[in-house]
Design a protein around this motif. Structure first.
Motif, PDB file in Angstrom:
ATOM      1  N   SER A 123       0.847  -1.190   0.000  1.00  0.00           N
ATOM      2  CA  SER A 123       0.000   0.000   0.000  1.00  0.00           C
ATOM      3  C   SER A 123       0.878   1.234   0.000  1.00  0.00           C
ATOM      4  N   GLY A 124       0.269   2.367  -0.242  1.00  0.00           N
ATOM      5  CA  GLY A 124       0.992   3.622  -0.254  1.00  0.00           C
ATOM      6  C   GLY A 124       0.140   4.739  -0.817  1.00  0.00           C
ATOM      7  N   GLU A 125       0.603   5.957  -0.618  1.00  0.00           N
ATOM      8  CA  GLU A 125      -0.102   7.124  -1.143  1.00  0.00           C
ATOM      9  C   GLU A 125       0.912   8.175  -1.533  1.00  0.00           C
ATOM     10  N   GLY A 126       0.549   8.976  -2.548  1.00  0.00           N
ATOM     11  CA  GLY A 126       1.401  10.054  -2.979  1.00  0.00           C
ATOM     12  C   GLY A 126       2.429   9.629  -3.998  1.00  0.00           C
ATOM     13  N   ASN A 127       3.153  10.618  -4.494  1.00  0.00           N
ATOM     14  CA  ASN A 127       4.180  10.405  -5.515  1.00  0.00           C
ATOM     15  C   ASN A 127       5.530  10.270  -4.822  1.00  0.00           C
ATOM     16  N   MET A 128       6.102   9.071  -4.834  1.00  0.00           N
ATOM     17  CA  MET A 128       7.356   8.830  -4.127  1.00  0.00           C
ATOM     18  C   MET A 128       8.521   9.589  -4.745  1.00  0.00           C
ATOM     19  N   ASP A 129       8.482   9.822  -6.057  1.00  0.00           N
ATOM     20  CA  ASP A 129       9.578  10.525  -6.730  1.00  0.00           C
ATOM     21  C   ASP A 129       9.462  12.037  -6.615  1.00  0.00           C
ATOM     22  N   ASN A 130       8.249  12.532  -6.498  1.00  0.00           N
ATOM     23  CA  ASN A 130       8.011  13.970  -6.405  1.00  0.00           C
ATOM     24  C   ASN A 130       6.819  14.213  -5.485  1.00  0.00           C
ATOM     25  N   PRO A 131       7.014  14.087  -4.167  1.00  0.00           N
ATOM     26  CA  PRO A 131       5.877  14.148  -3.234  1.00  0.00           C
ATOM     27  C   PRO A 131       5.147  15.482  -3.282  1.00  0.00           C
ATOM     28  N   ASN A 132       3.830  15.404  -3.097  1.00  0.00           N
ATOM     29  CA  ASN A 132       2.981  16.586  -3.101  1.00  0.00           C
ATOM     30  C   ASN A 132       2.977  17.257  -1.725  1.00  0.00           C
ATOM     31  N   ILE A 133       2.486  18.478  -1.711  1.00  0.00           N
ATOM     32  CA  ILE A 133       2.418  19.226  -0.463  1.00  0.00           C
ATOM     33  C   ILE A 133       1.499  18.509   0.518  1.00  0.00           C
ATOM     34  N   GLN A 134       1.903  18.467   1.777  1.00  0.00           N
ATOM     35  CA  GLN A 134       1.121  17.821   2.824  1.00  0.00           C
ATOM     36  C   GLN A 134       0.555  18.838   3.811  1.00  0.00           C
ATOM     37  N   SER A 135       1.314  19.914   4.058  1.00  0.00           N
ATOM     38  CA  SER A 135       0.821  20.941   4.986  1.00  0.00           C
ATOM     39  C   SER A 135       1.534  22.253   4.734  1.00  0.00           C
ATOM     40  N   LYS A 136       0.853  23.324   5.097  1.00  0.00           N
ATOM     41  CA  LYS A 136       1.442  24.661   5.070  1.00  0.00           C
ATOM     42  C   LYS A 136       1.078  25.342   6.381  1.00  0.00           C
ATOM     43  N   THR A 137       2.095  25.741   7.121  1.00  0.00           N
ATOM     44  CA  THR A 137       1.900  26.380   8.422  1.00  0.00           C
ATOM     45  C   THR A 137       2.396  27.810   8.363  1.00  0.00           C
ATOM     46  N   ASP A 138       1.528  28.727   8.743  1.00  0.00           N
ATOM     47  CA  ASP A 138       1.865  30.152   8.748  1.00  0.00           C
ATOM     48  C   ASP A 138       1.656  30.675  10.163  1.00  0.00           C
ATOM     49  N   VAL A 139       2.759  31.023  10.813  1.00  0.00           N
ATOM     50  CA  VAL A 139       2.714  31.472  12.205  1.00  0.00           C
ATOM     51  C   VAL A 139       3.200  32.907  12.281  1.00  0.00           C
ATOM     52  N   LYS A 140       2.417  33.761  12.966  1.00  0.00           N
ATOM     53  CA  LYS A 140       2.799  35.165  13.157  1.00  0.00           C
ATOM     54  C   LYS A 140       2.621  35.514  14.627  1.00  0.00           C
ATOM     55  N   GLY A 141       3.496  36.356  15.122  1.00  0.00           N
ATOM     56  CA  GLY A 141       3.379  36.787  16.504  1.00  0.00           C
ATOM     57  C   GLY A 141       3.880  38.201  16.696  1.00  0.00           C
ATOM     58  N   LEU A 142       3.147  38.978  17.476  1.00  0.00           N
ATOM     59  CA  LEU A 142       3.536  40.336  17.874  1.00  0.00           C
ATOM     60  C   LEU A 142       3.630  40.374  19.388  1.00  0.00           C
ATOM     61  N   SER A 143       4.687  40.978  19.901  1.00  0.00           N
ATOM     62  CA  SER A 143       4.849  41.026  21.356  1.00  0.00           C
ATOM     63  C   SER A 143       5.355  42.383  21.794  1.00  0.00           C
ATOM     64  N   PHE A 144       5.014  42.716  23.023  1.00  0.00           N
ATOM     65  CA  PHE A 144       5.539  43.931  23.653  1.00  0.00           C
ATOM     66  C   PHE A 144       5.805  43.614  25.110  1.00  0.00           C
ATOM     67  N   ALA A 145       6.941  44.046  25.599  1.00  0.00           N
ATOM     68  CA  ALA A 145       7.290  43.805  26.995  1.00  0.00           C
ATOM     69  C   ALA A 145       8.069  44.991  27.545  1.00  0.00           C
ATOM     70  N   ASP A 146       7.919  45.202  28.821  1.00  0.00           N
ATOM     71  CA  ASP A 146       8.633  46.265  29.529  1.00  0.00           C
ATOM     72  C   ASP A 146       9.204  45.670  30.810  1.00  0.00           C
ATOM     73  N   THR A 147      10.508  45.812  30.983  1.00  0.00           N
ATOM     74  CA  THR A 147      11.153  45.416  32.226  1.00  0.00           C
ATOM     75  C   THR A 147      11.456  46.681  33.012  1.00  0.00           C
ATOM     76  N   LEU A 148      10.750  46.857  34.105  1.00  0.00           N
ATOM     77  CA  LEU A 148      10.876  48.053  34.935  1.00  0.00           C
ATOM     78  C   LEU A 148      11.914  47.807  36.022  1.00  0.00           C
ATOM     79  N   GLY A 149      12.839  48.738  36.169  1.00  0.00           N
ATOM     80  CA  GLY A 149      13.884  48.606  37.163  1.00  0.00           C
ATOM     81  C   GLY A 149      13.690  49.565  38.318  1.00  0.00           C
ATOM     82  N   PHE A 150      13.710  49.032  39.525  1.00  0.00           N
ATOM     83  CA  PHE A 150      13.572  49.824  40.741  1.00  0.00           C
ATOM     84  C   PHE A 150      14.808  49.608  41.610  1.00  0.00           C
ATOM     85  N   MET A 151      15.028  50.527  42.530  1.00  0.00           N
ATOM     86  CA  MET A 151      16.114  50.375  43.506  1.00  0.00           C
ATOM     87  C   MET A 151      17.445  50.144  42.804  1.00  0.00           C
TER      88      MET A 151
END
Length: 814
Positions: free
Chosen positions: A512-540
């Motif tokens: 059994s099997g699936e797909g093209n063994m010589d030229n495999p097709n796309i299986q997944s596409k992952t698009d990850v985005k992230g926005l961050s903001f941070a503040d380190t406050l110093g005292f003393m």
């Protein structure tokens, strides 16, 4: 490595500019002429292994100057009441003096007539520009004596940070540690840390880690802070400057990892840079006949040494310590950097190819009622046709621009192209006598990624409060391509073998099997985005640091059928907080605490008939994990120590054949970590750590497994390592490591328990000369007693520990 790098930078800077500010009226001279100095320049630049005891700084410097005929002059008042710390390492006489002056407030300057002077660093100026330690030292990390460990690392959007200043536990293993112990993979490097447990990927040869009891896949290791850039299964160490381990949840700092592993910690690799001119050659071999050659060449160019090029190349081939297994590796990297007053840019390009023949992978559990004893350490229960070819090209460009004295803009862009092909055959053991069945699955796999990050870092002061601000974007787009064929897995058609007396099964034909063994097709596409903001406050006066931040994370995944047609999609986002606090009661002690929440990708339930899940093809929702941690760190440049107590929770997904695969309850890990490393005595270097874990399952389906231990998590781990420079034999260093790993479970019902194990490693290093050429001999023996043991049950399958391996290498620098 960073401290040695800084000494080279200091020496280069002092000698380049101090000739213009030669000071007169100095009182004490070492008593040798500048002519004698000029005649012995070569002698003064020759490096050798030296050990200098702690003592009176002035006397120590004078003794060194007289011994090596260095024309060094200084006012006795400068060194009055100053003591030098003990120093041990490979130095030229001038580098040794620089090392002894560290932390004293004094610097050595070169004069126009070839002599040297000591000056107060605060008074050292040229053209109105003060030269401070901050300007000379471009590293924010603390390197402990012995040079094998640095405190800190790259913390995603926060950039490189010293561990003492952040509410996280992070440590870095330097290139010196990698070279001294001949560590060829990331798993070998991190074996020295009790927090990390290593095994293989599912059916293949990928390094898979458990950090604080949660899985971290090899494709989730970052490179210069970027995910998805490195080779996917195994990463060579020959072009790595440091291996940085962040213990604990890191999604706020780095974003979501590929595959969404890494809840308990992440690994970042930093590439080598051309810090100094270098031409190094290493030849290595093993008792089994594997032979390797590697080169490391670095040069700096330009009128201000602003250009740097470093090239690393490795070729290794031969039999491994496992019976009939052969491994070949080719690795090349080229790193180019440009350093200006306000602008730095670097480009890293690498190529890696690994071929594994007759590779021993993992053992699955079938109808066993108890975990069988591990076979002899060298036994290879994989068929001769099992193996894999892994090839990868990767690149990264990183730039830093100083907008002004308070704000810096950083950006990075990276890409890779991974291509793999594997014929995999792992036994499924069904009885205590080792009787097993085996089938074949062949998989071509391609994995391409583009990753990027942009961050703005700055500091400002409002009243009595300082602020360290950072705003950042990070993300990646990853595409995978695959297909498969497999042999018949129906009853009566699976080949029989035995893990104690394996049969070399002939290549099994495809049913059994699936797909093209010589030229495999796309299986997944992952698009990850992230926005961050941070503040380190110093005292003393920054003795109290409070970090608060938010991260918006978006995860979009498209899944495809094996013929390339669209199947389904998953899209989700979350805004999660981070809270952290650091309090420094002294310059050497930091107390910290943190709370982090993170979004992780859910994943697609397998449609493969092998699993037979009733909801195959369904996309699980992304999930959130949470961490709470408190700890204490001690750092004084000689020793580093830490203690951490933590709790991490994450939803747990699992399923049974014919049933649902879904989230059923959660895994809650509570733990205690201890660490101690550095050079407490001259010539004695230690690296010791311990971890105790309580990894429980909670809220499971129908309460069936409530209170059970999580699969594949050792209840405790100890790593006791160290080395000592023998005073009786100059240049000889002896060391070793003992690893003790506690019991772990192979299944969620906890009916299959894996025995604890102990491994002993030894190493020796000897620095000598051949035909007046300095050379270093290294001997390393892993698994000294050749113990057969199950190293890991991560993933619910067994990974056997490697057998005894004896490595010998010869290195030299030109």
């Amino acid at each position: 490595m960073a401290a040695q790098k800084n000494r080279f930078l200091k020496t280069r800077l002092h000698r380049a500019i101090s000739a213009a500010i030669f000071s007169t009226g100095l009182v004490v001279s070492a008593g040798v002429s500048s002519l004698a100095f000029a005649e012995n320049t070569v002698q003064q630049e020759t490096r050798e292994q030296v050990t200098v005891a702690a003592g009176n700084l002035g006397k120590t410097l004078t003794d060194i100057a007289v011994r090596h005929r260095i024309a060094l002059s200084f006012d006795p008042a400068l060194t009055q009441d100053l003591k030098n710390t003990a120093v041990s390492g490979n130095f030229s006489p001038l580098e040794l003096i620089d090392a002894l002056l560290e932390g004293t407030g004094l610097i050595m300057t070169a004069n126009p007539d070839g002599t040297y002077s000591l000056m107060d660093q605060s008074n050292y100026t040229m053209s109105g520009l003060a030269v401070s330690a901050e300007q000379i030292d471009d590293s924010v990390l603390t390197e402990y004596k012995g040079g094998q460990i640095e405190s800190g690392g790259r913390l995603g959007t926060f950039g490189e940070q010293d561990s003492a200043n952040v509410p996280f536990s992070v440590v870095s293993y330097t290139n010196r540690a990698i070279e001294d112990q001949q560590l060829e993979s990331i798993a070998e490097v991190l074996a020295s840390d009790a927090t990390v447990q290593a095994g293989h990927g599912f059916g293949n040869y990928a390094e898979k880690f458990m950090v604080r009891g949660f899985a971290l896949d090899s494709d989730a290791i970052s490179y210069g802070g970027l995910y998805g850039i490195l080779p996917r299964q195994i990463v060579s160490t020959n072009a790595v400057e440091s291996v940085q381990l962040l213990k604990g949840s890191s999604a706020f700092l780095n974003g979501v990892t590929p595959g969404s592993s890494g809840v308990g910690g992440t690994i970042n690799l930093e590439p080598k840079r051309a810090d100094k001119d270098l031409t190094a050659l290493t030849l290595d071999t093993t008792a089994e006949g594997q032979v390797g050659i590697s080169t490391d060449v670095a040069r700096r160019f330009g009128d201000k040494n602003q250009w740097g090029v470093r090239v690393n190349a490795l070729q290794r081939d031969g039999n491994s310590a496992i019976d009939d297994e052969n491994r070949e590796e080719t690795s090349i990297s080229v790193d180019v950097d440009y350093q200006a007053e306000k602008f730095n840019v670097s480009t890293d390009v690498g190529y890696q190819k690994q071929t594994i023949d007759a590779g021993r992978s993992v053992v699955y559990s079938g109808t066993i009622t108890e975990v069988p004893t591990a076979p002899n350490a060298t036994t290879n229960y994989a068929p001769s046709w099992a193996g894999s070819e892994l090839e990868s090209v990767f690149a990264m460009v990183r730039g830093d621009y100083e907008l002004n004295e308070n704000w810096t803009l950083n950006a990075a862009l990276g890409a890779n192209k991974n291509k793999e092909y594997g014929d995999y055959g792992s036994p499924t053991v069904n009885s205590a006598n080792g009787d097993s069945t085996l089938y074949r699955i062949s998989v071509p796999y391609e994995y391409n990624t583009i990753a990027s990050s942009v961050s703005l870092l700055g500091d400002l002061t409002t009243g009595q409060v300082t602020h360290q601000l950072n705003a950042a974007y990070s993300g990646f787009v990853n595409k995978t391509y695959t297909a498969y064929t497999m042999s018949d897995t129906s009853a009566g058609n699976i080949s029989n073998t035995n893990i104690y007396n394996p049969t070399d099964i002939e290549y099994l034909s495809s049913s059994s099997g699936e797909g093209n063994m010589d030229n495999p097709n796309i299986q997944s596409k992952t698009d990850v985005k992230g926005l961050s903001f941070a503040d380190t406050l110093g005292f003393m006066d920054d003795r109290l640091l409070v970090t608060v931040g938010l991260r918006y994370q978006e995860v979009n995944v498209d899944y495809y059928n094996y013929d390339g047609s669209f199947d389904t999609a998953s899209n989700d986002s979350i805004t999660s907080p981070i809270y952290g606090i650091v309090y420094k009661p002294s310059d050497k002690i930091s107390l910290y605490a943190n709370h982090i929440e993170a979004l992780q990708q859910g994943g697609l339930v397998s449609k493969h008939s092998f699993y037979n899940y009733s909801n195959g093809g369904k996309v699980l929702k992304p999930y959130s994990s949470e961490q709470n941690e408190i700890g204490m760190k001690f750092e004084d440049g000689t020793l580093g120590a830490g203690i951490a107590i933590f709790e991490i929770t994450k939803p747990e997904a699992y399923g049974e054949s014919g049933g649902l695969y879904d989230y059923f309850g959660e895994q809650r890990n509570r733990g205690l970590e201890l660490s101690l490393f550095g050079e407490p005595l001259t010539g004695l270097r230690i690296n010791t750590s311990a971890t105790w874990l309580d990894p429980k399952l909670e809220k499971t389906k129908n309460g069936t497994n409530d209170g059970n231990y999580a699969v594949g998590v050792a209840k405790y781990r100890l790593a006791l390592g160290g080395e000592y420079d023998l005073r009786t034999v100059e240049g000889l260093t002896l060391g070793g490591k003992i690893i003790r790993s506690g019991p772990q479970y192979l299944n969620a019902s906890n009916t299959l328990e894996v025995d604890p194990w102990t491994r002993v490693d030894l190493n020796a290093r000897y620095e000598s000369s051949i035909a007046q050429q300095d050379v270093t001999w290294r001997l390393n023996i892993t698994n000294l007693m050749n113990e057969g043991y199950w190293a890991s049950a991560v993933g619910g399958y067994l990974t056997q520990g490697n057998p005894r391996e004896i490595k010998l290498s010869l290195s030299t620098e030109f």
